[in-house]
Design a protein around this motif. Structure first.
Motif, PDB file in Angstrom:
ATOM      1  N   UNK A 372      36.068 -17.642  40.947  1.00  0.00           N
ATOM      2  CA  UNK A 372      34.907 -17.896  41.624  1.00  0.00           C
ATOM      3  C   UNK A 372      34.180 -16.648  42.410  1.00  0.00           C
ATOM      4  N   UNK A 373      34.916 -15.619  42.597  1.00  0.00           N
ATOM      5  CA  UNK A 373      34.290 -14.443  43.444  1.00  0.00           C
ATOM      6  C   UNK A 373      33.496 -13.671  42.454  1.00  0.00           C
ATOM      7  N   UNK A 374      34.455 -13.438  41.164  1.00  0.00           N
ATOM      8  CA  UNK A 374      33.764 -12.583  39.983  1.00  0.00           C
ATOM      9  C   UNK A 374      32.562 -13.117  39.559  1.00  0.00           C
ATOM     10  N   UNK A 375      32.121 -14.580  39.574  1.00  0.00           N
ATOM     11  CA  UNK A 375      31.025 -14.964  39.075  1.00  0.00           C
ATOM     12  C   UNK A 375      29.685 -14.379  39.856  1.00  0.00           C
ATOM     13  N   UNK A 376      29.886 -14.144  41.092  1.00  0.00           N
ATOM     14  CA  UNK A 376      28.673 -13.335  41.712  1.00  0.00           C
ATOM     15  C   UNK A 376      28.680 -11.980  41.519  1.00  0.00           C
ATOM     16  N   UNK A 377      29.979 -11.333  41.270  1.00  0.00           N
ATOM     17  CA  UNK A 377      29.898 -10.016  40.867  1.00  0.00           C
ATOM     18  C   UNK A 377      29.121  -9.851  39.401  1.00  0.00           C
ATOM     19  N   UNK A 378      29.681 -10.740  38.614  1.00  0.00           N
ATOM     20  CA  UNK A 378      29.014 -10.744  37.072  1.00  0.00           C
ATOM     21  C   UNK A 378      27.508 -10.655  37.006  1.00  0.00           C
ATOM     22  N   UNK A 442      32.548 -13.962  50.983  1.00  0.00           N
ATOM     23  CA  UNK A 442      31.129 -14.257  52.120  1.00  0.00           C
ATOM     24  C   UNK A 442      30.388 -13.205  51.775  1.00  0.00           C
ATOM     25  N   UNK A 443      30.693 -11.961  51.451  1.00  0.00           N
ATOM     26  CA  UNK A 443      29.666 -10.699  50.927  1.00  0.00           C
ATOM     27  C   UNK A 443      28.876 -11.161  49.601  1.00  0.00           C
ATOM     28  N   UNK A 444      29.889 -11.620  48.627  1.00  0.00           N
ATOM     29  CA  UNK A 444      29.361 -12.439  47.325  1.00  0.00           C
ATOM     30  C   UNK A 444      28.299 -13.281  47.394  1.00  0.00           C
ATOM     31  N   UNK A 445      28.611 -14.214  48.534  1.00  0.00           N
ATOM     32  CA  UNK A 445      27.671 -15.282  48.736  1.00  0.00           C
ATOM     33  C   UNK A 445      26.205 -14.544  49.421  1.00  0.00           C
ATOM     34  N   UNK A 484      19.178  -4.974  48.347  1.00  0.00           N
ATOM     35  CA  UNK A 484      19.992  -5.629  49.340  1.00  0.00           C
ATOM     36  C   UNK A 484      20.960  -6.550  48.594  1.00  0.00           C
ATOM     37  N   UNK A 485      20.842  -7.023  47.293  1.00  0.00           N
ATOM     38  CA  UNK A 485      21.648  -7.629  46.703  1.00  0.00           C
ATOM     39  C   UNK A 485      22.852  -6.640  46.247  1.00  0.00           C
ATOM     40  N   UNK A 486      22.604  -5.543  45.624  1.00  0.00           N
ATOM     41  CA  UNK A 486      23.489  -4.561  45.135  1.00  0.00           C
ATOM     42  C   UNK A 486      24.541  -4.071  46.238  1.00  0.00           C
ATOM     43  N   UNK A 487      23.853  -4.044  47.537  1.00  0.00           N
ATOM     44  CA  UNK A 487      24.586  -3.641  48.740  1.00  0.00           C
ATOM     45  C   UNK A 487      25.614  -4.497  49.186  1.00  0.00           C
ATOM     46  N   UNK A 488      25.246  -5.648  49.156  1.00  0.00           N
ATOM     47  CA  UNK A 488      26.219  -6.886  49.327  1.00  0.00           C
ATOM     48  C   UNK A 488      27.200  -7.098  48.491  1.00  0.00           C
ATOM     49  N   UNK A 489      26.856  -6.694  47.287  1.00  0.00           N
ATOM     50  CA  UNK A 489      28.119  -6.887  46.135  1.00  0.00           C
ATOM     51  C   UNK A 489      28.857  -5.617  46.304  1.00  0.00           C
ATOM     52  N   UNK A 548      21.300 -19.515  42.764  1.00  0.00           N
ATOM     53  CA  UNK A 548      21.803 -20.745  44.078  1.00  0.00           C
ATOM     54  C   UNK A 548      23.173 -21.294  43.722  1.00  0.00           C
ATOM     55  N   UNK A 549      23.127 -21.802  42.533  1.00  0.00           N
ATOM     56  CA  UNK A 549      24.558 -22.419  42.340  1.00  0.00           C
ATOM     57  C   UNK A 549      25.768 -21.280  42.447  1.00  0.00           C
ATOM     58  N   UNK A 550      25.659 -20.024  42.008  1.00  0.00           N
ATOM     59  CA  UNK A 550      26.708 -19.115  42.219  1.00  0.00           C
ATOM     60  C   UNK A 550      26.943 -19.030  43.763  1.00  0.00           C
ATOM     61  N   UNK A 551      25.861 -18.940  44.334  1.00  0.00           N
ATOM     62  CA  UNK A 551      25.921 -18.543  45.794  1.00  0.00           C
ATOM     63  C   UNK A 551      26.855 -19.744  46.632  1.00  0.00           C
TER      64      UNK A 551
END
Length: 595
Positions: A372-378, A442-445, A484-489, A548-551
């Protein structure tokens, strides 16, 4: 990272000082407790010393640095190559070009569209993280880590060469032939990458040989506790930083090579860089701490697990759950609790190895939520690159923005290691691995929320509305808004990805480290498979829903992860201090001259 000087080691290790309460001391194994008198240098600390002495990192051996350099070269080659995959697959070959270079315009080659590029890059991520299971099996059972790494490097080089062929001018002008060649190279390279990844991570940490807590007196006269788990944590923090140095240099250089020369150069330069890997490994072959293959250890661990579950199943799911989680689940299958006449012939290990197998399986249970975490990273490897192409670039290649991620990691890893962690320790907050992983979710979110909002305004402000990818004019949003997205990732990787490497190594039995590491890496492959279900959302006008779904999934995954593992979090110190097992399996000595 600098390993000189004891005092420097102590200062860096302040980031990892442990805060132990008397309750935690009581939960430690008996061998970690001692008499009320102070322990001598090299001995286990007493209970008073565990409470009062600072915990510090040991000195990182120089051989670990050479492994880190090998990883830097490999990651340069891998990320330098994959950084241009999206444009190579998705975008059209520029008019009149036979290299794919876009110069002032958009670089491209095959023109297969965003869904095809997302599908193939997702497959690449899946394949490269399935293959570590094969690499781990060959290392633990047959070849050993060093030999497996060398074979994997050879296979990956073949894959890189085939990718170069797919992009040469004579081939790239024929999209159908080029995609066939590209796909073959992708598969072969993935086999090599997988075999490399599952073994290089344990290899670097194994160069540090201390395995238990020891008391040491510094030159200043201060008595401290040298904690191997702190040293391993530090090794992986800077190992990961080296990964991202290679990633940043490779990605940035190859994106510009693609834009101003062509894709053939973007595939050739990483191949050349990769050739340094076998050179360094071979030069240091007699200096490395090398773990020989141990035969059928994996099968024995599986048989042990089956034996422990025997007689614990019931028609009632509740009764079965309670039985499988009973306090004596593992104790009753320890050799000392089974009469010699009743022991299976394969039970040739000791009680300590049973405890270590339990610990390794608990680690694998922790990893179940990582997909689930890797979904946001990918999302960073495909959809965010495509999103950048719909924004105002101001001369910046759309696939250069993804390098904000490794740049952020290079900047923030030392800050987290030397400033954030010390602050939390001084505040009395015990930032255990499982807490760090939860924060990573949470950071991925947060990264996906940022991407969702960005995509919403891309559609809202674009002249073509929610079909921005096919519009000739970009949305009037500066592409650097993606920062911002890349820093959170990046922060999510510090807390979740790096900690995962550390957790896999420290919790696995010594003779199963490649396998447990491969299980951790395999979670990324599972995530890539799950990501295929989201490919339908990876195109206009559904991209807002995609992010949105991944978040939502990352947030719920983090909540469930902590709920399920908060009791295990209380066992952290006890699990780290389990006695070492004397069981090594059927050790097969590696041949010094092999590979």
């Amino acid at each position: 990272m600098n390993s000189g000087g004891t005092l420097e080691d102590v200062e860096i290790a302040k980031a990892h000082e442990e805060v132990l309460t008397s309750e935690k001391i009581d939960s430690l194994p008996e061998y970690c407790k001692s008499q009320s008198v102070g322990a001598a240098d090299g001995d286990h600390p007493t209970d008073d010393e565990l409470l009062t002495l600072r915990r510090v990192s040991g000195k990182v051996p120089w051989t670990a640095y050479t492994v880190a350099v090998v990883e830097l070269c490999e990651r340069f080659s891998y990320y330098g190559t994959t950084a241009v995959f999206v444009n190579f697959i998705q975008q059209d070959l520029p008019r009149g070009s036979n290299t794919g270079a876009g110069f002032a315009g958009q670089s491209g080659a095959l023109g297969m569209g965003q869904r095809a590029s997302t599908g193939l890059t997702t497959f690449n991520a899946f394949w490269a993280y399935v293959m570590p299971l094969l690499g781990a099996y060959m290392a633990d059972e047959h070849w050993g880590r060093y030999n497996t790494i060398m074979v994997a490097i050879g296979v990956a080089i073949v894959g890189h060469i085939i990718l170069v062929i797919s992009a040469i001018p004579q081939v790239i002008i024929h999209p159908h032939q080029s995609i066939v060649c590209f796909s073959i190279g992708l598969v072969i390279m993935g086999v090599g990458v997988g075999g490399f990844k599952s073994n290089v991570s344990p290899l670097i940490a194994e160069q540090y040989k201390q395995v238990s807590l020891e008391v040491k007196t510094l030159e200043t006269g201060e008595r401290v506790v040298m904690d191997p788990t702190i040293t391993v944590s530090r090794i992986y923090m800077y190992f990961y930083m080296m990964i991202n140095v290679g990633s940043l240099c490779g990605s940035v250089a190859m994106v510009y090579a693609e834009k101003y020369v062509g894709f053939w150069l973007s595939y050739t330069l990483p191949t050349i860089m990769f050739l340094f890997c076998p050179m360094i490994m071979y030069a240091c072959r007699n200096r490395y701490e090398r773990s020989p293959p141990t035969g059928s250890v994996t099968s024995k661990a599986f048989k042990l697990w089956i034996l422990a579950m025997k007689g614990r199943w019931s028609l009632s799911p509740i009764a079965t759950y309670k039985s499988l989680h009973a306090a004596d689940f593992w104790d009753r299958v320890k050799p000392s609790n089974i009469p010699a006449s009743s022991r299976p012939s394969w039970m040739t290990f000791d009680d300590e190895w049973v405890d270590q197998v339990r610990r390794g399986l608990l680690a694998c249970k922790v990893f179940l939520w990582y997909p689930i975490y890797w979904l946001s990273y990918n999302q960073m490897t495909n959809n965010l690159t495509s999103q950048a192409a719909t924004m105002e670039l101001h001369g910046v290649p759309n696939d250069i923005l993804s390098n904000l991620n490794p740049l952020s990691l290079i900047i923030f890893i030392p800050i987290v290691d030397q400033w954030l962690y010390p602050f939390l320790r001084k505040a009395g907050f015990h930032f255990t691995p499982l807490k760090r992983i939860t924060i990573g979710f949470m950071m991925g979110t947060c990264a996906m929320i940022w991407s969702t909002v960005t995509q919403y305004y891309v559609y809202k402000l674009n002249a073509c509305g929610d079909h921005a990818n096919s519009c000739s004019t970009p949305s009037p949003i500066n592409v650097w808004f993606q920062t911002g997205a890349y820093v959170f990732i990046a922060f999510s990787e510090i807390f979740a990805s790096i900690t995962g490497l550390e957790y896999a190594f420290t919790k696995a039995p010594r003779n199963m480290r490649s396998l447990v590491m491969a299980v951790f890496l395999f979670t990324s492959a599972i995530s890539s498979a799950l990501g295929q279900a989201l490919v339908a959302l990876a195109a206009d006008p559904l991209l807002v829903w995609n992010y949105g779904v991944v978040a939502v999934m990352a947030f719920l995954g983090g909540c469930v992860f902590w709920t399920q593992n908060r009791e295990l979090d209380k066992e952290e110190d006890r699990l780290n201090m389990l006695p070492e097992s004397s069981y090594q399996g059927e050790v097969k000595e590696e041949q010094e001259g092999s590979v």
